[in-house]
Design an enzyme around this catalytic site. Structure first.
Site, PDB file in Angstrom:
ATOM      1  CB  ALA A   1      -0.957  -0.008   1.198  1.00  0.00           C
TER       2      ALA A   1
ATOM      3  CE  LYS B   1      -0.905   2.388  -8.137  1.00  0.00           C
ATOM      4  NZ  LYS B   1       0.068   3.343  -7.528  1.00  0.00           N
TER       5      LYS B   1
ATOM      6  CG  ASP C   1       4.167  -1.096   2.561  1.00  0.00           C
ATOM      7  OD1 ASP C   1       3.890  -0.751   1.400  1.00  0.00           O
ATOM      8  OD2 ASP C   1       5.335  -1.236   2.977  1.00  0.00           O
TER       9      ASP C   1
ATOM     10  CB  CYS D   1       5.504   3.496 -11.639  1.00  0.00           C
ATOM     11  SG  CYS D   1       6.731   3.519 -10.318  1.00  0.00           S
TER      12      CYS D   1
END
Length: 388
Positions: free
Chosen positions: A231, A236, A252, A341
């Site tokens: 996270a 998101k 996370d 990404c």
């Protein structure tokens, strides 16, 4: 501060960054040590530093040296600006140009392709294998500043209403076609975080391609229980909650990254359940995995220069581990989404293929790729479905 003094400050900061310091922290430390500098001065110095880092190789080539002074000199020359007007030695300006510096050859000249495209030699062939003919245009886009994007909180307002609210505070924006919740800030972006629209949770800072990746996942998770497995800050997870997912959980491995998430969720008017040890039976799990960040290098240009082949290998191992850990958390018939990404296929399609090769019972049902040529950052998402 004068323009000359701003350049001198950028040179000092670049010297520290080129010696291994982190740019953001160095800029923060400089601001604390020079409290006379106003917000406009700090913003201008930051722009100088990040522009130079985005174009580090070409600026180094044009300035014929890897020091803050030479890199800044090369950046100005490559822009067609006359450095003599800034390197005056008067007051807080950089020392005047030497005869050698005035006699430097034309910017770039016969520079090799990786220098012209501002990328490491070893990375270029890997990007070419991933992007094909789009490689040069994509890398050229990564040499410029990234647009500022906002995600409109669809659970609280419309894009048109948010745009009007921002305009009343002097913040100019326009809808971006990459996603129905995306606004591109076109004027006074630095006012956003002090605005009522931001403070009241009507908008969040989030790249348009990141928003588009969440939108691509939403058809599979509307009303469902979704775990954001990596996270981070929770962007998101918040977008999933606002977009119509049912219960949204966030996890996370570094829980500190999620420290602001409860406050952000409250501001956005949604609920995010932070979990330390996720359990199985999830309708869907999103793995926004750690990656090279190559799709966002214009936002974090240092990462472009600090990536090594060994670090990339480590990242792909981590990505495989995350998929292996997260997949058992999905119920039969549920969905596993993998996102990065990154622009490198080694971190994207190759990881999905490797997972499907070593793991039975999964089928890929969707895949989308964005590059900076689409307007936002580079992004990848694949959605897999577990057999019933």
């Amino acid at each position: 501060m004068t323009p000359e003094a701003r350049v001198a400050a950028a040179i000092d900061i670049l010297d520290a960054v080129l010696d291994g310091a982190v740019a953001e922290q160095t800029l923060t430390n400089w601001g604390r040590a020079h409290r006379f500098a106003g917000s406009g001065d700090r913003a201008a110095i930051r722009d100088h530093v990040f522009d130079a880092l985005r174009r580090l190789r070409s600026s180094e080539w044009s300035g014929q040296g890897r020091t803050g002074r030479r890199v800044m000199l090369g950046l100005l020359r490559s822009r067609g600006e006359d450095p003599d007007g800034l390197f005056t030695g008067i007051g807080h300006a950089p020392a005047p140009l030497t005869d050698e510096e005035r006699a430097l050859p034309p910017p770039l000249g016969d520079a090799p392709e990786p220098v012209r495209l501002d990328v490491q030699d070893w990375v270029l062939p890997r990007l070419q294998a991933s992007l094909g003919d789009a490689t040069a245009p994509v890398l050229d886009a990564l040499r410029d500043r990234a647009p500022v994007f906002l995600r409109v909180n669809a659970a609280r307002t419309s894009r048109e209403a948010a745009q009007s609210d921002l305009a009343r505070e002097g913040i100019e924006s326009r809808p971006h076609p990459l996603c129905g919740t995306a606004l591109e800030v076109t004027g006074h972006a630095r006012r956003v975080q002090a605005s009522a629209a931001y403070r009241d949770g009507l908008v969040e800072l989030q790249d348009a391609a990141s928003q588009a990746a969440v939108a691509a996942l939403l058809p599979y998770v509307t009303g469902a229980t979704v775990l954001d497995y990596c996270a981070g800050g929770g962007g998101k997870a918040l977008a999933l909650a606002a977009g119509g997912a049912g219960r949204v959980l966030a996890h996370d491995v570094n829980s500190g990254r999620m420290s602001d998430l409860p406050a952000r969720a409250e501001r956005a008017g949604c609920r995010i359940d932070v979990v330390a040890r996720p359990k199985g039976g999830m309708d869907a799990v999103l793995c926004d995995a750690p990656c090279s960040g190559s799709g966002a290098w214009r936002r974090q240009p240092e990462a472009k220069w600090r990536l090594t082949p060994h670090a990339l290998e480590d990242l792909t191992r981590i990505q495989d581990t995350i998929l292996d850990e997260a997949s058992p958390l999905v119920r039969p018939g549920g969905y596993l989404a993998y996102a990065t990404c990154s622009l490198l296929d080694e971190e994207n399609g190759a990881r999905i293929q490797a997972f499907l090769t070593r793991t039975t019972g999964w089928t890929e049902v969707a895949r989308q790729v964005w590059t900076p040529l689409d307007g936002g950052d580079g992004f990848f998402i694949a959605v897999l479905r577990r057999a019933e």
